[in-house]
Design an enzyme around this catalytic site. Structure first.
Site, PDB file in Angstrom:
ATOM      1  CG  ASP A   1     144.726  42.096 -51.386  1.00 41.19           C
ATOM      2  OD1 ASP A   1     144.649  42.635 -50.365  1.00 41.19           O
ATOM      3  OD2 ASP A   1     143.848  42.732 -51.843  1.00 41.19           O
TER       4      ASP A   1
ATOM      5  CG  ASP B   1     140.021  43.047 -47.236  1.00 40.09           C
ATOM      6  OD1 ASP B   1     139.986  41.515 -46.471  1.00 40.09           O
ATOM      7  OD2 ASP B   1     140.837  43.330 -45.978  1.00 40.09           O
TER       8      ASP B   1
END
Length: 271
Positions: free
Chosen positions: A67, A69
């Site tokens: 991922d 963010d």
């Protein structure tokens, strides 16, 4: 006619790590517990879960997906863009409603972007003035993964134009980035976003992992790393999930994850 802004130049992501930013370290996550009371959890007080075994999972994996963010970088890109465009409060309200299950991920994304409506020039300025901050030790960790011959991917519900410089800084090919695309009209005004991207909808990260899986050997082991529930839900088709709480701890993810780390160094096997 609409166009993406993936090709925009952006300053390299800063590499000090989130630990150098007192404000980010102090950031807390408020949640509602089963009893209705507010609870706050910070990375500093959450112990890792089976980090040695998690490091072995990484060693055994041929493909590692991150991922972006609050995982690879300290910030949440759309929230930063909203604040930059003076729409932070309105977007935060929609984000809260979305996290409460009041709407689908794609609907929430559409509503937030329609609130921000960033022009192409605003995005260019934001990219130049607000470079992302790489999480502590992530650059070393990615370098180790690449040295070990592993394939590294970034899978994000954020936007490719914001993620491209992060990928470049980490030496990850842009073809290994799965993210959303903002579209603009011929005058540079915000038009829409590309709804055909898997990461634009609920379950999109699992869909992206499935697409990656098709490009590799059937027996290739895939591990997903991230801070959020959408990352956790990428298993299956990913074989393993390792939760990351170095920037923000999401209690439900911490509770459900078999493996959980708060620093990428915990996955590096002493290297």
């Amino acid at each position: 006619m609409s166009g993406s802004v993936l090709s925009m130049a952006r300053p390299a992501a800063t590499t000090n790590g989130c630990g150098g930013n007192a404000a980010l370290l102090a950031k807390q996550l408020s949640i509602t517990s089963n009893g209705g009371a507010k609870t706050t959890v910070t990375p500093a007080i959450v112990p890792p879960k089976q980090p040695q075994l998690a490091a072995k999972v990484i060693q055994q994996s041929q493909i590692v997906c991150f991922d972006v963010d609050s995982t690879v970088i300290c910030e949440e890109g759309i929230d930063e863009l909203a604040e930059y465009c003076g729409k932070g409060t309105e977007v935060a309200r929609v984000t809260k409603e979305a996290m409460g299950g009041a709407m689908t991920f794609q609907d929430a994304l559409k509503i937030r972007l329609n609130i921000i409506r960033p022009s192409q020039q605003q995005v260019v300025d934001f990219i130049r003035e607000r470079p992302s901050t790489l999480s502590k030790n992530v650059k070393r960790f990615v370098a180790q993964l690449k040295a070990d011959g592993k394939q590294v991917y970034l899978i994000s519900g954020g936007f490719d134009c914001l993620i491209a410089p992060v990928a470049t800084e980490l030496g990850i090919p842009l073809a290994h980035v799965y993210a959303n695309k903002m579209l603009f009209d011929y005058q540079g005004a915000y038009d829409s976003f590309d709804i055909t991207q898997p990461t634009s909808r609920s379950g999109g990260k699992a869909e992206a992992v499935a697409m990656i899986k098709q490009q590799h050997a059937d027996d290739a082991l895939i591990t997903m790393l991230g801070d959020g529930a959408t990352d956790l839900e990428a298993v299956p088709p990913a074989n393993y999930f390792i939760g990351f709480g170095g920037n923000v701890v999401r209690p439900e993810v911490y509770r459900r994850a078999q493996y959980y780390v708060t620093d990428f160094e915990q996955l590096m096997g002493g290297q």
